[in-house]
Design a protein around this motif. Sequence first.
Motif, PDB file in Angstrom:
ATOM      1  N   GLU A 166       0.838  -1.196   0.000  1.00 33.02           N
ATOM      2  CA  GLU A 166       0.000   0.000   0.000  1.00 33.02           C
ATOM      3  C   GLU A 166       0.873   1.247   0.000  1.00 33.02           C
ATOM      4  OE1 GLU A 166      -3.077   2.188   3.064  1.00 33.02           O
ATOM      5  OE2 GLU A 166      -3.321   0.048   2.680  1.00 33.02           O
ATOM      6  N   GLN A 167       0.586   2.169  -0.905  1.00 39.09           N
ATOM      7  CA  GLN A 167       1.379   3.387  -0.997  1.00 39.09           C
ATOM      8  C   GLN A 167       0.981   4.372   0.098  1.00 39.09           C
ATOM      9  OE1 GLN A 167       1.456   5.115  -4.876  1.00 39.09           O
ATOM     10  NE2 GLN A 167       2.938   6.678  -4.346  1.00 39.09           N
ATOM     11  N   LEU A 168       1.997   4.964   0.751  1.00 36.88           N
ATOM     12  CA  LEU A 168       1.806   5.968   1.782  1.00 36.88           C
ATOM     13  C   LEU A 168       2.376   7.299   1.283  1.00 36.88           C
ATOM     14  CD1 LEU A 168       2.835   3.951   4.976  1.00 36.88           C
ATOM     15  CD2 LEU A 168       0.559   4.240   3.996  1.00 36.88           C
ATOM     16  N   PRO A 169       2.146   8.400   1.997  1.00 36.66           N
ATOM     17  CA  PRO A 169       2.733   9.678   1.589  1.00 36.66           C
ATOM     18  C   PRO A 169       4.249   9.580   1.460  1.00 36.66           C
ATOM     19  CG  PRO A 169       1.033  10.057   3.221  1.00 36.66           C
ATOM     20  CD  PRO A 169       1.227   8.567   3.143  1.00 36.66           C
ATOM     21  N   PRO A 170       4.832  10.226   0.454  1.00 33.85           N
ATOM     22  CA  PRO A 170       6.272  10.106   0.199  1.00 33.85           C
ATOM     23  C   PRO A 170       7.118  10.801   1.258  1.00 33.85           C
ATOM     24  CG  PRO A 170       5.321  11.764  -1.236  1.00 33.85           C
ATOM     25  CD  PRO A 170       4.175  11.113  -0.521  1.00 33.85           C
ATOM     26  N   LEU A 171       8.411  10.546   1.207  1.00 36.72           N
ATOM     27  CA  LEU A 171       9.379  11.122   2.135  1.00 36.72           C
ATOM     28  C   LEU A 171      10.360  11.978   1.341  1.00 36.72           C
ATOM     29  CD1 LEU A 171      10.510  10.979   5.144  1.00 36.72           C
ATOM     30  CD2 LEU A 171      12.080   9.243   4.255  1.00 36.72           C
ATOM     31  N   GLU A 172      10.467  13.248   1.693  1.00 38.70           N
ATOM     32  CA  GLU A 172      11.415  14.133   1.015  1.00 38.70           C
ATOM     33  C   GLU A 172      12.732  14.136   1.776  1.00 38.70           C
ATOM     34  OE1 GLU A 172      11.867  18.696  -0.732  1.00 38.70           O
ATOM     35  OE2 GLU A 172      10.354  18.262   0.803  1.00 38.70           O
ATOM     36  N   VAL A 173      13.828  13.956   1.046  1.00 43.38           N
ATOM     37  CA  VAL A 173      15.157  14.016   1.649  1.00 43.38           C
ATOM     38  C   VAL A 173      15.948  15.134   0.989  1.00 43.38           C
ATOM     39  CG1 VAL A 173      15.246  11.592   2.340  1.00 43.38           C
ATOM     40  CG2 VAL A 173      16.013  12.232   0.057  1.00 43.38           C
ATOM     41  N   ALA A 174      16.851  15.733   1.758  1.00 40.72           N
ATOM     42  CA  ALA A 174      17.632  16.870   1.260  1.00 40.72           C
ATOM     43  C   ALA A 174      19.100  16.680   1.628  1.00 40.72           C
ATOM     44  CB  ALA A 174      17.100  18.171   1.861  1.00 40.72           C
ATOM     45  N   PRO A 266      20.617  18.733  -5.322  1.00 38.73           N
ATOM     46  CA  PRO A 266      19.199  18.349  -5.466  1.00 38.73           C
ATOM     47  C   PRO A 266      18.642  17.624  -4.258  1.00 38.73           C
ATOM     48  CG  PRO A 266      20.591  16.814  -6.660  1.00 38.73           C
ATOM     49  CD  PRO A 266      21.498  17.900  -6.169  1.00 38.73           C
ATOM     50  N   ARG A 267      17.335  17.790  -4.079  1.00 38.53           N
ATOM     51  CA  ARG A 267      16.590  16.996  -3.116  1.00 38.53           C
ATOM     52  C   ARG A 267      16.000  15.794  -3.852  1.00 38.53           C
ATOM     53  NH1 ARG A 267      13.528  20.901   1.195  1.00 38.53           N
ATOM     54  NH2 ARG A 267      15.159  22.496   1.395  1.00 38.53           N
ATOM     55  N   ALA A 268      15.383  14.880  -3.103  1.00 40.61           N
ATOM     56  CA  ALA A 268      14.737  13.717  -3.721  1.00 40.61           C
ATOM     57  C   ALA A 268      13.454  13.406  -2.978  1.00 40.61           C
ATOM     58  CB  ALA A 268      15.669  12.505  -3.698  1.00 40.61           C
ATOM     59  N   LEU A 269      12.459  12.945  -3.707  1.00 37.95           N
ATOM     60  CA  LEU A 269      11.181  12.540  -3.128  1.00 37.95           C
ATOM     61  C   LEU A 269      11.094  11.021  -3.231  1.00 37.95           C
ATOM     62  CD1 LEU A 269       8.775  14.055  -1.861  1.00 37.95           C
ATOM     63  CD2 LEU A 269       7.607  13.847  -4.056  1.00 37.95           C
ATOM     64  N   LEU A 270      11.109  10.358  -2.089  1.00 37.44           N
ATOM     65  CA  LEU A 270      11.148   8.900  -2.041  1.00 37.44           C
ATOM     66  C   LEU A 270       9.764   8.325  -1.799  1.00 37.44           C
ATOM     67  CD1 LEU A 270      14.292   8.493   0.248  1.00 37.44           C
ATOM     68  CD2 LEU A 270      14.224   8.598  -2.257  1.00 37.44           C
ATOM     69  N   ALA A 271       9.387   7.353  -2.588  1.00 40.42           N
ATOM     70  CA  ALA A 271       8.110   6.662  -2.380  1.00 40.42           C
ATOM     71  C   ALA A 271       8.162   5.897  -1.060  1.00 40.42           C
ATOM     72  CB  ALA A 271       7.838   5.708  -3.538  1.00 40.42           C
ATOM     73  N   ARG A 295      -1.702   8.622   8.044  1.00 40.98           N
ATOM     74  CA  ARG A 295      -2.123   9.926   8.561  1.00 40.98           C
ATOM     75  C   ARG A 295      -0.910  10.778   8.933  1.00 40.98           C
ATOM     76  NH1 ARG A 295      -4.589   8.251  12.690  1.00 40.98           N
ATOM     77  NH2 ARG A 295      -6.618   7.952  11.711  1.00 40.98           N
ATOM     78  N   ILE A 296       0.087  10.160   9.573  1.00 42.20           N
ATOM     79  CA  ILE A 296       1.285  10.891   9.969  1.00 42.20           C
ATOM     80  C   ILE A 296       2.013  11.426   8.744  1.00 42.20           C
ATOM     81  CG2 ILE A 296       3.589  10.596  10.954  1.00 42.20           C
ATOM     82  CD1 ILE A 296       2.321   8.703  12.997  1.00 42.20           C
ATOM     83  N   GLY A 297       2.131  10.598   7.705  1.00 37.18           N
ATOM     84  CA  GLY A 297       2.785  11.045   6.484  1.00 37.18           C
ATOM     85  C   GLY A 297       2.078  12.243   5.874  1.00 37.18           C
ATOM     86  N   ARG A 298       0.746  12.210   5.866  1.00 35.96           N
ATOM     87  CA  ARG A 298      -0.014  13.337   5.297  1.00 35.96           C
ATOM     88  C   ARG A 298       0.170  14.599   6.136  1.00 35.96           C
ATOM     89  NH1 ARG A 298      -3.907   9.187   4.548  1.00 35.96           N
ATOM     90  NH2 ARG A 298      -4.982   9.802   6.452  1.00 35.96           N
ATOM     91  N   GLU A 299       0.137  14.442   7.461  1.00 33.29           N
ATOM     92  CA  GLU A 299       0.277  15.612   8.339  1.00 33.29           C
ATOM     93  C   GLU A 299       1.661  16.239   8.209  1.00 33.29           C
ATOM     94  OE1 GLU A 299      -0.621  14.016  12.135  1.00 33.29           O
ATOM     95  OE2 GLU A 299      -2.806  14.083  11.867  1.00 33.29           O
TER      96      GLU A 299
END
Length: 305
Positions: A166-174, A266-271, A295-299
């Motif tokens: 199940e896909q959850l909100p992504p994680l941005e790394v910098a 660059p930053r990256a957006l990780l699934a 919910r935590i990922g969305r918040e």
Amino acid sequence: MTFDLSLYQLRTFRAVARLGSFTKAARSLGYAQSSVTSHIRALEARVGIQLVHRLPRGVRLTSAGEIFHDYSAKIFHVVDEMTSALNPVGETEGRASIGASALLLESRVGSLIRDCRYRYPRVRVSPRQLAISKVWEAVREGEVDLALVHGDFWPPEVLTGGLTLEQLPPLEVAPVGSVAITRADNVASALAGVRVLAVDPDCDSHQVLVTALRELYGIDPPVIEVGSLGGARELALNGYGIAMLPVETLRSPEEGSGLEVIAGLPRALLAVHALWAGRDSAMSAVAVVCDVAARIGREQAVQMA
């Protein structure tokens, strides 16, 4: 004839039947293997018949064991009904063992445990760190009930092995480094001798950093595996290297953490995905933990926007 059976022994039997191994059942239940063996022997002594075949690799149910398994499922169904009847508010309870990749263990799992404790006080969450490449096997073998993992490292067995993804909100790394690097008069010169710190070798984010340094500054940095978010942060703080860290874990410059995002890289957006062997119920412990993780990922995504 009346059988005097214990629920904990039946629970052990069901784990052995599901996983096909005393060792895996013990790991899943948090028991010593000797305890699992003792539970099965006690059940067989009570019913007076062999329930499992001991094989060189694992175990297999006997024909009597198959019948016993069907009836044990009915017993637990009745127990679940009784629990619901005695708990009219429908409060979810149970234990969920959670495996998470290194980046998610600190960025998401800490908040997940706190939120679950508040929303579902009868749900117990037991976390552990897993390498990305080991996640699917840990879920399939019953080592964890649910795994949270980032990136797109998915062997074919995940999609064909009866697991749910199940896909959850992504994680941005910098890209993050010490103040001595980010505020240097000549950033290119300050970066010349740095190392790239890889929190999880299976994650592609540090390769994004390596490629950017090569293309932008002609630097071919060594990659050092550090194994944890805390280790990467500490080494970066001491100027040993730079790392791709979750944006949601970074403090603002005003808080003076000693680490800052490196401008120009660059930053990256990780699934991010949740992986489990299936939901028995919409309100099972694993299901509600998965929902809290989403919910935590969305918040956190809203807070960073």
